[in-house]
Design a protein around this motif. Structure first.
Motif, mmCIF file in Angstrom:
data_model
loop_
_atom_site.group_PDB
_atom_site.id
_atom_site.type_symbol
_atom_site.label_atom_id
_atom_site.label_comp_id
_atom_site.label_asym_id
_atom_site.label_seq_id
_atom_site.Cartn_x
_atom_site.Cartn_y
_atom_site.Cartn_z
ATOM 1 N N ASN A 181 0.812 -1.215 0.000
ATOM 2 C CA ASN A 181 0.000 0.000 0.000
ATOM 3 C C ASN A 181 0.850 1.272 0.000
ATOM 4 O O ASN A 181 0.356 2.366 0.295
ATOM 5 C CB ASN A 181 -0.951 0.015 1.193
ATOM 6 N N GLY A 182 2.127 1.122 -0.324
ATOM 7 C CA GLY A 182 2.998 2.292 -0.487
ATOM 8 C C GLY A 182 2.777 2.949 -1.845
ATOM 9 O O GLY A 182 1.824 2.652 -2.556
ATOM 10 N N THR A 183 3.668 3.844 -2.202
ATOM 11 C CA THR A 183 3.569 4.564 -3.472
ATOM 12 C C THR A 183 4.851 4.409 -4.263
ATOM 13 O O THR A 183 5.952 4.635 -3.724
ATOM 14 C CB THR A 183 3.306 6.061 -3.246
ATOM 15 N N LEU A 184 4.730 4.021 -5.517
ATOM 16 C CA LEU A 184 5.863 3.917 -6.424
ATOM 17 C C LEU A 184 5.437 4.568 -7.741
ATOM 18 O O LEU A 184 4.479 4.130 -8.379
ATOM 19 C CB LEU A 184 6.257 2.459 -6.654
ATOM 20 N N ALA A 185 6.120 5.630 -8.136
ATOM 21 C CA ALA A 185 5.727 6.376 -9.331
ATOM 22 C C ALA A 185 6.955 6.981 -9.994
ATOM 23 O O ALA A 185 8.030 7.090 -9.377
ATOM 24 C CB ALA A 185 4.720 7.470 -8.975
ATOM 25 N N GLY A 186 6.792 7.366 -11.232
ATOM 26 C CA GLY A 186 7.885 8.009 -11.956
ATOM 27 C C GLY A 186 7.344 8.876 -13.077
ATOM 28 O O GLY A 186 6.192 8.745 -13.490
ATOM 29 N N SER A 187 8.171 9.771 -13.564
ATOM 30 C CA SER A 187 7.829 10.580 -14.728
ATOM 31 C C SER A 187 9.114 10.978 -15.423
ATOM 32 O O SER A 187 10.198 10.964 -14.823
ATOM 33 C CB SER A 187 7.007 11.810 -14.338
ATOM 34 N N TYR A 188 8.984 11.350 -16.702
ATOM 35 C CA TYR A 188 10.184 11.688 -17.470
ATOM 36 C C TYR A 188 9.825 12.620 -18.628
ATOM 37 O O TYR A 188 8.678 12.723 -19.046
ATOM 38 C CB TYR A 188 10.865 10.428 -18.000
#
Length: 405
Positions: free
Chosen positions: A283-290
């Motif tokens: 239930n954590g958060t893992l995200a990215g953007s580029y």
């Protein structure tokens, strides 16, 4: 009627005839033939073409054709005839038919007995009378003639009945011609171009014949065309300002942004480990953007540990990895440099830890070997470094690298 021409009469051409009619106006239509038309221009420069302009006399069947110069083209072996009307000439139209209207044609005509057996060798300004009909059509023009106006004569029209309503019966058929290489003013129907690279003025834009169509030409070769001025480019590498304020380049088939406006694209990184059980975010958060511009990639990765993140199942020396959005270049020294920055936040102690990461081409591109920037520890970051990770702790990785393509 003082209508002049040259190279028509077998004898009697005067020097004045020659001076008046030698125009140098021969817009080609093919290697041998030229375009019939009227030379453009007006006394005050306000009009594209005023030569051989016709106006009717109110309440009558009479009209006046004003002075002007023209070229009347014949066949490829006959050549073209320059014609000048140096002073206004009057024409009188026949009364209308009792039952039906008709359409008359006003023409500049060439009689040349050497070709037409007419017994005449002269230019003429004539009315070709049409045939009355419920739905009349214009008569055919003579073989060597330049139509300049159509006049619709209503049924029953005559001078005794008020003549012609000139504003409603005239149709201007005049078309221009200019010297070879000149810019043709688009007045009336100009037709197709004669050769790629021919130009015409459409009234609001300069246009170039590209071999199949007239296309708008930029205000200056090599310049940036203003927004709305160019729809289809004249050549690959032409630039324009788009309506949205972006610089665009014609690539041969479409307009593409020359310098695309950068925008961030989200992606979901894959969180991995070089040994032991693979991490699971729970239930954590893992995200990215580029952002990718050419081979330049700006990336940011965000990890926030949740209460169900599987920290306890992971190996103590797992050595975390995170997938990149685009594969990095494989050049050894570019992979060896620590180009990405890592920041770890211990939420319970409110402490930040600075680190760096290496690039690798494994699995399509990853950042690995996260470790302290300064010499506090030789270990690689995972569940126990740079501190013992727990729910609420945050890892941020960001930076710029070179992509493989």
């Amino acid at each position: 009627m003082n209508l002049r021409s040259s190279w028509v009469a077998e004898t009697g051409q005067t020097r004045e005839d020659t001076r008046l009619t030698q125009l140098g106006a021969t817009t080609p239509v093919n290697p041998l033939e030229v375009r019939s038309g009227i030379l453009p221009g007006s006394y005050d420069g306000l009009y594209r073409m005023s030569g051989l302009w016709m106006e009717g006399t109110s309440g009558t069947m009479k009209a006046t054709v004003h002075e002007g110069r023209a070229v009347i083209a014949a066949g490829a072996t006959q050549g073209a005839y320059p014609v000048t009307l140096p002073e206004p000439a009057s024409l009188t139209f026949a009364d209308g038919d009792a039952a039906n209207p008709r359409i008359d044609l006003v023409v500049l005509r060439i009689y040349d007995s050497l070709y037409d057996n007419s017994g005449q060798t002269k230019p003429a300004l004539e009315i070709v009378k049409g045939t009355p009909a419920a739905t009349p059509v214009a008569p055919a023009a003579p073989a060597i003639a330049l139509p300049i106006y159509q006049v619709k004569v209503p049924a029953g029209a005559s001078a005794g009945k008020g003549g012609l309503d000139w504003a409603g019966v005239l149709t201007d058929l005049r078309t221009p011609t200019v010297a070879v290489g000149g810019i043709l003013p688009a007045y009336g129907e100009t037709g197709n171009g004669a050769y790629p690279g021919q130009y015409r003025d459409s009234g609001g834009a300069l246009q170039r014949w590209d071999g199949s169509a007239w296309v708008s030409y930029p205000s200056a070769l090599g310049g940036i065309a203003p927004a709305g001025a160019v729809t289809t480019a004249s050549y690959t590498g032409q630039y324009r300002d788009s309506s949205g304020g972006l610089l665009q380049r014609w690539n041969g088939s479409a307009w593409v942004s020359y310098q695309p406006v950068p925008s961030w694209t989200d992606y979901t990184p894959v969180w991995g480990a070089e040994s032991g059980t693979a991490p699971s975010i729970g239930n954590g958060t893992l995200a990215g953007s580029y952002v990718k511009t050419g081979t330049v990639v700006h990336v940011r990765i965000y990890l926030k540990i949740g209460s169900t993140t599987n920290l306890s199942a992971q190996a103590t020396d797992g050595n975390w990895t995170f997938s990149l959005p685009v594969a990095p270049v494989s050049t050894a020294w570019k992979l060896d440099g620590r180009v990405l920055t890592a920041e770890a936040f211990d939420s319970s102690a409110l402490l930040f830890y600075q680190g760096t990461g290496l690039l690798a081409t494994t699995s399509g591109g990853i950042v690995r070997s996260l470790r302290d920037t300064l010499g506090f520890s030789t270990g690689l970051w995972d569940k126990s470094l740079p501190f013992v990770w727990a729910s609420g702790d945050v890892l941020s990785i960001h930076g710029t690298y070179e992509s493989a393509s």
